[in-house]
Design an enzyme around this catalytic site. Structure first.
Site, PDB file in Angstrom:
ATOM      1  N   ASP A   1      25.754 -52.574   6.332  1.00 37.08           N
ATOM      2  CA  ASP A   1      25.373 -51.337   7.009  1.00 37.08           C
ATOM      3  C   ASP A   1      25.393 -50.183   6.010  1.00 37.08           C
ATOM      4  OD1 ASP A   1      25.620 -48.868   8.512  1.00 37.08           O
ATOM      5  OD2 ASP A   1      26.058 -50.084  10.274  1.00 37.08           O
ATOM      6  N   VAL A   2      24.260 -49.517   5.848  1.00 39.29           N
ATOM      7  CA  VAL A   2      24.162 -48.413   4.889  1.00 39.29           C
ATOM      8  C   VAL A   2      25.109 -47.277   5.263  1.00 39.29           C
ATOM      9  CG1 VAL A   2      22.608 -46.641   3.958  1.00 39.29           C
ATOM     10  CG2 VAL A   2      21.786 -48.984   4.266  1.00 39.29           C
ATOM     11  N   ASP A   3      25.171 -46.939   6.538  1.00 39.13           N
ATOM     12  CA  ASP A   3      26.022 -45.843   7.000  1.00 39.13           C
ATOM     13  C   ASP A   3      27.491 -46.136   6.708  1.00 39.13           C
ATOM     14  OD1 ASP A   3      26.318 -43.356   8.108  1.00 39.13           O
ATOM     15  OD2 ASP A   3      25.917 -43.946  10.163  1.00 39.13           O
ATOM     16  N   ASP A   4      27.946 -47.310   7.091  1.00 39.70           N
ATOM     17  CA  ASP A   4      29.334 -47.704   6.825  1.00 39.70           C
ATOM     18  C   ASP A   4      29.620 -47.706   5.332  1.00 39.70           C
ATOM     19  OD1 ASP A   4      30.687 -49.546   9.439  1.00 39.70           O
ATOM     20  OD2 ASP A   4      28.681 -48.706   9.539  1.00 39.70           O
TER      21      ASP A   4
ATOM     22  N   ARG B   1      24.990 -39.087   5.030  1.00 38.63           N
ATOM     23  CA  ARG B   1      26.146 -39.777   4.454  1.00 38.63           C
ATOM     24  C   ARG B   1      25.822 -40.295   3.057  1.00 38.63           C
ATOM     25  NH1 ARG B   1      27.483 -38.856   9.524  1.00 38.63           N
ATOM     26  NH2 ARG B   1      26.520 -40.750  10.303  1.00 38.63           N
TER      27      ARG B   1
END
Length: 653
Positions: free
Chosen positions: A392-395, A466
């Site tokens: 996951d890019v966000d995580d 982010r």
């Protein structure tokens, strides 16, 4: 003497305010640390609407594997969330949703509720007032077809032969999002085999149809656009030609779909780590002849059971688990706390959590993202405990940013690996999707299957923010990262709404999006008096509530093009207030009346246990279709906001 007395009184008031703030932070900090798992991670409940527990009951009857005790507990949960008009909403306080209500009604009837019971009559009246079960969404109608409640012509034609399409074909698995791939592939098997649910009690819901389902002609009345109608014509032609598909080609496609799914089955964490994909695979394994005693099928069942939450007399099923996300954000809050105090247990909790995260980093793992970026080094994190194919890019951006604040070499090394991976995942327009780059085949949202409008994973402002926040930390050292950051920053400016806010794809909604972007922009060193930042600040202040807090309903997802919809704010919530405060402080507004009132709201609403409690859902899974409540959001975000306020006002209050 009078002047001195006034100064003394003011100082006493400031000292009292500082003491209250310190006490609130200490209580929240200790409560958050107490929630940490011995292995180092945080994991909070992750609740969706009644669709998921209803589907769990439906799955048990589909497979004829009914656990009567669990069924009764799930039914208790579903009944308790029915609204006064008989419907079930997609989020607390939302309007009734026909698809969720159809599944809830059917699940309760399977669980033994009489259709003549008052709550069932009210539910039936609501469903019929909305046009009946034939108007439910595609996924609901597929379930109804498997339970023999509607004919198969009432669902989209999604033949398993899609698995054999070449990559250049207009529809290919690589062209849709990760969640769509994992849900659709086992569903191809179920629909192509026209699987029939066992339904041991032979429970029907014919009473939910305005027109007898075999006579209904409006199953695809939701298809409105010219391209959608054209695709529907092609799809209906394909349905009529299905009997002529050679047997060997179908067998080859079925085996490929099963192999694809089993390769990504992900052990006890399940296919894609998400419930809809996991339940489809479990039923597809049965349809393809994998017996109950097979270890793969037993593991798939355990993955589903791990999603269950049990409370007193009720149970519900989570859509997935969120340990990496919860841990990354909890660390960020504690790191802010640690900036303003010397507290060994806080440092120990942070280090333990960072060590756990380093151990979860995906390095040189297989992944569908490699189809588009085969040159990338491993370095991301999944949302769940394990999901190697789908980091996951966000995580990854959140976790890597937290790791960069550590002075331990192995923490920083992991962060650098993540930054290289993230830089390579950038889309052509400069933004970032959650899992895939350039997942922008928007014409696919017009196919009859895509009535949920969530087939794709395009770049969004909150995820991109982010990534900017992480890359800005390293841009001075690496020219490549500076170039990627600048391109992403341009994307963010382009995404700003006319009123100054930003859309929040993965959190509710414009407050979340604006918080995400202002926090990211702060790391880029943009002057605080930039007109675009001032516009965002003015918008945040304009939606502050009279009690000093902020709150936003998921109603704000109903029409993104309607500026008035961003005014649909209800009762103040701790998480929304914290997001707004963090955003304002990132924009240089710490000493303003708006921030002071927001801090007072958090202090006033802190509970005896040191935490806060928000009643309402705070995130979308898919806007307008599926919503979520992260139970960690009202634990770590308010602490983060209070700690930053203390750090920025040290010596002044």
């Amino acid at each position: 003497m009078t002047q001195l007395s006034a100064l003394q009184q003011r100082q006493a008031a400031l000292d009292t305010a500082r003491d209250l703030l310190d006490q609130a932070i200490t209580r929240a900090r200790d409560a958050l640390i107490a929630d940490q798992h011995p292995e180092g991670y945080w994991l909070y409940e992750f609740e969706a609407d009644c669709t998921i527990p209803s589907e769990y009951i439906l799955m048990m009857h589909h497979m004829d594997e009914v656990d009567e005790i669990l069924q009764a507990r799930l039914a208790n949960y579903i009944r308790a969330r029915q609204q006064a008009d008989g419907s079930w909403p997609l989020y607390t306080g939302g309007r009734g949703d026909i698809s969720c209500s159809v599944k809830a009604y059917y699940a309760l009837k399977l669980a033994g509720d009489s259709p003549d019971a008052p709550h069932m009559r009210k539910a039936r009246d609501f469903i019929l007032s909305q046009g009946g079960a034939a108007k439910a969404n595609v996924f609901t109608r597929i379930m109804l077809a498997m339970f023999r409640q509607i004919p198969w012509r009432g669902v989209p034609f999604i033949p398993v032969e899609i698995m054999l399409f070449p990559k250049w074909f207009p529809f290919h698995l690589d062209k849709v999002s990760y969640w769509s791939r994992t849900v659709m592939v086992p569903l191809f098997i179920l629909c192509s085999l026209k699987v029939e649910a066992r339904n041991p009690k032979n429970v029907h819901i014919r009473e939910l149809f305005v027109t007898p389902p075999e006579q209904e002609k409006g199953y695809f009345s939701h298809v409105k656009t010219p391209i959608g109608k054209f695709i529907l014509v092609l799809e209906r032609i394909g349905l009529r030609l299905e009997p002529f598909i050679p047997f060997r080609i179908r067998q080859r496609a079925l085996e490929k779909a099963l192999a694809w799914s089993l390769e990504r089955a992900n052990g006890e964490d399940g296919l894609g780590g998400i419930f809809p994909a996991m339940v489809n695979l479990y039923e597809a394994m049965d349809a393809m002849g994998i017996p109950p005693e097979d270890p793969r099928r037993q593991t798939a069942k355990k993955a589903l059971q791990k999603l269950l939450i049990h409370r007193d007399h009720e149970s519900y099923c989570q859509p997935c688990l969120s340990p990496v996300w919860d841990t990354g954000l909890a660390i960020q809050a504690l790191q802010e706390v640690a900036e303003g105090e010397d507290h060994e247990p806080t440092r120990e909790a942070i280090d333990k959590a960072l060590d756990w995260l380093v151990g979860k980093q995906l390095r040189d793992e297989p992944g569908d993202w490699r189809v588009r970026r085969p040159h990338l080094e491993g370095g991301g994190w999944a949302f769940q405990f394990n999901n190697a194919y789908y980091p996951d890019v966000d995580d990854t951006a959140v976790v890597a940013h937290a790791l960069l604040k550590s002075d331990r070499p192995h923490h920083r090394e992991a962060a650098w690996r993540a930054a290289r991976w993230i830089a390579g995942m950038q889309s052509k327009n400069g933004g970032y999707g959650a899992f895939d780059p350039d997942n922008t085949y928007y014409y696919l949202n017009h196919i009859p299957f895509a009535d949920h409008g969530a087939l794709l994973d395009p770049p969004e402002a909150d995820v991109s923010a982010r990534c900017v926040m992480l890359l800005a930390e390293l841009a001075d050292e690496v020219p490549y990262f500076a170039q990627v950051r600048d391109k992403c920053l341009a994307f963010l400016w382009n995404e700003q709404e006319d009123d100054g806010s930003w859309f929040g794809r993965w959190g509710t909604n414009y407050i979340y999006g604006t918080w995400s972007v202002l926090m990211g922009i702060e790391e880029c060193g943009i002057p605080k008096d930039d007109p675009r930042i001032r516009k965002a600040v003015a918008w945040l202040k304009s939606v502050q509530r009279q009690d000093g807090g902020w709150g936003e309903s998921n109603d704000s997802y109903e029409d993104r093009n309607d500026p008035a919809i961003r005014g649909r704010f209800h009762t103040s919530m701790a998480c929304h207030t914290a997001w707004a405060l963090l955003a304002l402080m990132a924009a240089g507004e710490t000493d303003t009346e708006a921030v002071r009132r927001g801090i007072e709201f958090l202090l006033r609403n802190q509970q005896e246990n040191g935490l806060w409690r928000d009643e309402y859902f705070n995130a979308p899974g898919f806007p307008r279709v599926f919503y979520l409540k992260y139970y960690g959001y009202d634990r770590f975000f308010p602490l983060w906001a209070l700690a930053r306020y203390r750090n920025e006002t040290a010596g002044r209050c």
